[in-house]
Write an enzyme that holds these catalytic residues in place. Structure first.
Site, PDB file in Angstrom:
ATOM      1  N   CYS A   1       0.822  -1.232   0.000  1.00  0.00           N
ATOM      2  CA  CYS A   1       0.000   0.000   0.000  1.00  0.00           C
ATOM      3  C   CYS A   1       0.846   1.268   0.000  1.00  0.00           C
ATOM      4  O   CYS A   1       0.323   2.355   0.214  1.00  0.00           O
ATOM      5  CB  CYS A   1      -0.936   0.001   1.196  1.00  0.00           C
ATOM      6  SG  CYS A   1      -1.939  -1.487   1.290  1.00  0.00           S
TER       7      CYS A   1
ATOM      8  N   HIS B   1     -12.675  13.113  -2.596  1.00  0.00           N
ATOM      9  CA  HIS B   1     -11.866  13.415  -3.783  1.00  0.00           C
ATOM     10  C   HIS B   1     -10.563  14.152  -3.441  1.00  0.00           C
ATOM     11  O   HIS B   1     -10.086  14.993  -4.196  1.00  0.00           O
ATOM     12  CB  HIS B   1     -12.684  14.195  -4.817  1.00  0.00           C
ATOM     13  CG  HIS B   1     -13.708  13.335  -5.499  1.00  0.00           C
ATOM     14  ND1 HIS B   1     -14.875  12.967  -4.905  1.00  0.00           N
ATOM     15  CD2 HIS B   1     -13.701  12.753  -6.714  1.00  0.00           C
ATOM     16  CE1 HIS B   1     -15.578  12.192  -5.730  1.00  0.00           C
ATOM     17  NE2 HIS B   1     -14.883  12.039  -6.833  1.00  0.00           N
TER      18      HIS B   1
ATOM     19  N   GLU C   1     -13.013   0.020   3.826  1.00  0.00           N
ATOM     20  CA  GLU C   1     -12.005   0.340   2.823  1.00  0.00           C
ATOM     21  C   GLU C   1     -12.184  -0.655   1.673  1.00  0.00           C
ATOM     22  O   GLU C   1     -11.674  -1.784   1.741  1.00  0.00           O
ATOM     23  CB  GLU C   1     -10.606   0.245   3.426  1.00  0.00           C
ATOM     24  CG  GLU C   1      -9.528   0.797   2.511  1.00  0.00           C
ATOM     25  CD  GLU C   1      -8.163   0.737   3.165  1.00  0.00           C
ATOM     26  OE1 GLU C   1      -7.718   1.752   3.706  1.00  0.00           O
ATOM     27  OE2 GLU C   1      -7.558  -0.349   3.159  1.00  0.00           O
TER      28      GLU C   1
HETATM   29 ZN   LIG Z   1      -5.326   1.543   0.325  1.00  0.00          ZN
END
Ligand SMILES: [Zn+2]
Length: 108
Positions: free
Chosen positions: A21, A63, A100
Site C-alpha cells: 500500500c 476526492h 475500505e
Molecule cells: Zn489503500
C-alpha cells in the site's frame, strides 16, 4: 434504539513504507454511522439531519488525498479522524464503521 445512515467518499492514499500500500492508489470508503438514543417522540433524529451530519464530516476529504491530512492514513486512523469530526456536531453516542473497499473495515 439504534439508527443508522451510510455515505461514501472517494479518496487517494498511500501508507508510507508499506510493501503493498506504499504506492498511491484510491478507495471508495463507505462510512456507516449508527447513533443510539431513546425513541420518545417517534423519531430519534431525522434521517436527513443525520445524513447531513455525516456528509459534513466527510466532505472535506472527498476526492482528496488522505495523506494531506494524516501521516499514516490506515483505515484505523481514518476512522479515528472521522470520529473526532463527528463529535463536534453529533450529541448522541455513536458507532462509526469505515469500509475500505470490499470486505475490510474498522469500527470505533
Ligand atoms: Zn489503500
Amino acid at each position: 434504539m439504534k439508527l443508522g445512515v451510510a455515505e461514501s467518499m472517494d479518496c487517494a492514499h498511500f501508507l508510507p513504507g508499506h510493501p503493498k500500500c506504499g504506492t498511491i492508489h484510491g478507495h471508495t470508503y463507505k462510512i456507516e454511522l449508527i447513533i443510539e438514543g431513546k425513541n420518545n417522540t417517534g423519531m430519534i433524529m431525522d434521517f436527513s439531519d443525520l445524513r447531513q451530519c455525516l456528509r459534513q464530516a466527510l466532505d472535506p476529504y472527498d476526492h482528496k488525498s488522505l495523506n494531506d491530512f494524516i501521516d499514516y492514513p490506515s483505515v484505523e486512523n481514518i476512522c479515528e479522524m472521522l470520529k473526532s469530526r463527528l463529535e463536534e456536531h453529533l450529541h448522541f453516542p455513536f458507532t462509526l464503521r469505515v469500509w475500505e473497499g470490499e470486505g475490510k473495515w474498522a469500527e470505533i
